[in-house]
Design an enzyme around this catalytic site. Structure first.
Site, short mmCIF file in Angstrom:
data_model
loop_
_atom_site.label_atom_id
_atom_site.label_comp_id
_atom_site.label_asym_id
_atom_site.label_seq_id
_atom_site.Cartn_x
_atom_site.Cartn_y
_atom_site.Cartn_z
N HIS A 1 23.31 -3.97 20.88
CA HIS A 1 22.80 -5.12 20.12
C HIS A 1 23.73 -6.32 20.28
O HIS A 1 23.28 -7.42 20.63
CB HIS A 1 22.68 -4.73 18.65
CG HIS A 1 22.14 -5.82 17.79
ND1 HIS A 1 20.81 -5.92 17.46
CD2 HIS A 1 22.75 -6.88 17.17
CE1 HIS A 1 20.62 -6.99 16.70
NE2 HIS A 1 21.77 -7.58 16.49
N GLU A 2 25.01 -6.10 20.02
CA GLU A 2 25.96 -7.22 20.09
C GLU A 2 26.17 -7.68 21.53
O GLU A 2 26.45 -8.85 21.78
CB GLU A 2 27.29 -6.82 19.46
CG GLU A 2 27.20 -6.43 17.98
CD GLU A 2 26.60 -7.53 17.12
OE1 GLU A 2 26.70 -8.72 17.49
OE2 GLU A 2 26.00 -7.20 16.08
N HIS B 1 23.78 -10.44 22.27
CA HIS B 1 24.26 -11.73 21.77
C HIS B 1 25.34 -12.29 22.69
O HIS B 1 25.32 -13.48 23.05
CB HIS B 1 24.85 -11.56 20.36
CG HIS B 1 23.84 -11.24 19.30
ND1 HIS B 1 22.65 -11.89 19.18
CD2 HIS B 1 23.87 -10.31 18.30
CE1 HIS B 1 21.97 -11.41 18.15
NE2 HIS B 1 22.69 -10.43 17.60
#
Length: 419
Positions: A18-19, A22
């Protein structure tokens, strides 16, 4: 211990992916990413690569990518400050010494008259112990602050989150949930290749030991042509006939290697939730194919996404209660059960959790990615961004409410499983 290890690995993979979404899209947009963190709280482990510090933190309740400009810059250089300057080969300031200047004998010590380290990238000031002549110094775009012996990279405005286009900022935020869906798709595709994927054909799959099918002589790969003179062509038709015939003998007409064989089988009665059904101990047929696994993975990702969204809708409409939600403790207990069934089911569980994480983060709730995207949508409609302080306050309140919800859900899980 195996459950603990499995839980840590699953949690780490989901948050990391997920990160990473980003991080990758923020860097592609030219945003300075100061930190990539798994977990919150005190640092347990860290290392720096290029501009970013990668850390593992103590509390396993999420992660974050700290982008320049999302929060007020920690260090300010104001008129009247005494600072030290170190220069690069081009004669530009590459280090601004905030304190402990006596440890840097080569630094030029000045009293600041004006400083703009975001847009103009200049510092004007008077050199101490010299004639009071105002001097101007160009600051490198890759300069650093030095405070208490620690270096912090300066972020010119064009390296800050707020300087990027609406599309770039939206993609940097949306990429986190997007990567969770991509991870789920890749896991389902891998499982389809390694384990096979179910196909709705009238073919016998794997047999359970000592089940009625096994003891009656049925074999994996047999094609079922008819049951009690009723023609069948799909797995669903076979299951439907078996389930409504507990303890009743059924005559299976089988095609085995081109030869027709009649096999009588009596389904065993199995009671679940007060309902009795017939079972014979066979699994749905599986097929292994790289080309077939890809569309099946997309379909399974879509179906789980639809299922989770439907469940959230029932929660909102009151058909589900908050007691049916699970937090980290509930996920741990579910992982414990799934881990006993083998690595493939554990991987499938990871894919489902990844989809769940992606959906939850897209909800228009302040402090979540969906909340950020909601403000971007408002900006697109208004033609200008919402005041950063007001947005920050909304996200702070949202984060506090989320932490409160997590405490309530965690306490419910503890009561459910341990008290």
């Amino acid at each position: 211990m195996n459950t603990v290890i499995a839980f840590i690995i699953i949690f780490g993979v989901l948050v990391f992916v997920h990160e990473l979404g980003h991080l990758v899209f923020a860097k592609r947009a030219g945003i300075l990413c100061r930190e990539f963190a798994i977990g919150f709280g005190p640092k347990v482990f860290s290392f720096k690569k290029d501009e970013t510090v990668y850390t593992i933190r103590l509390l396993p309740i999420g992660g974050f990518v700290r982008m320049a400009g999302e929060d007020p810059e920690i260090i300010e250089v104001k008129p009247g400050y005494h600072i030290g300057l170190l220069f690069d080969d081009k004669g530009e300031v590459n280090k601004v010494i905030i304190n402990n200047k006596d440890k840097y004998p080569d630094a030029k010590i000045i009293e600041v008259e004006h400083a703009d380290l975001e847009r103009e990238l200049i510092i004007r000031g008077y050199e101490l112990n010299e004639e009071e002549t105002l001097q101007e110094f160009r600051v490198s775009k890759e300069s650093f602050f030095v405070m208490d012996g620690q270096e912090l990279q300066n972020a010119p405005y064009d390296r800050q989150f707020g300087s990027k286009t609406l599309g770039q900022r939206t993609m940097a935020i949306f990429a986190g949930p997007m990567m969770n869906f991509i991870l789920a798709f890749l896991i389902f595709a891998f499982l389809g290749i390694a384990q096979g994927y179910p196909v709705n054909e009238s073919v016998i799959g794997e047999l359970t030991p000592d089940g009625p099918a096994q003891t009656s002589g049925l074999q994996q790969g047999d094609k079922v042509l008819a049951i009690n003179d009723t023609s069948v062509s799909t797995w669903e038709e076979i299951v439907e006939i078996i389930q409504v015939s507990p303890n009743e003998e059924l005559l299976f007409l089988i095609d085995r290697n081109g030869q027709s064989v009649n096999i009588p089988i009596t389904p065993k009665a199995d009671t679940v939730d007060g309902k009795t059904r017939g079972i014979i101990g066979v699994y749905m047929p599986m097929e292994k194919s790289v080309l077939g696994a890809i569309p099946k993975a997309a379909t399974e990702t879509y179906n789980w996404t639809k299922e989770i969204i439907t469940g959230l809708g029932k929660l909102i409409t009151g058909q589900f209660s908050i007691d049916m939600l699970s937090g980290p403790v509930g996920i741990y207990k579910s992982t414990e059960v799934v881990a006993e069934s083998g690595i493939f089911l554990l991987m499938r569980w990871t894919a489902v959790l990844s989809i769940n994480l992606g959906i939850i983060n897209l909800l228009p709730i302040p402090a979540l990615d969906g909340g950020r995207l909601m403000f971007f949508a408002a900006e697109a409609v208004r033609g200008k961004p919402i005041d950063r302080q007001k947005e920050g306050l909304v996200h702070f309140i949202g984060f506090a409410l989320l932490m409160l919800l997590m405490l309530v859900v965690t306490w419910n899980d503890i009561q459910k499983f341990f008290l």
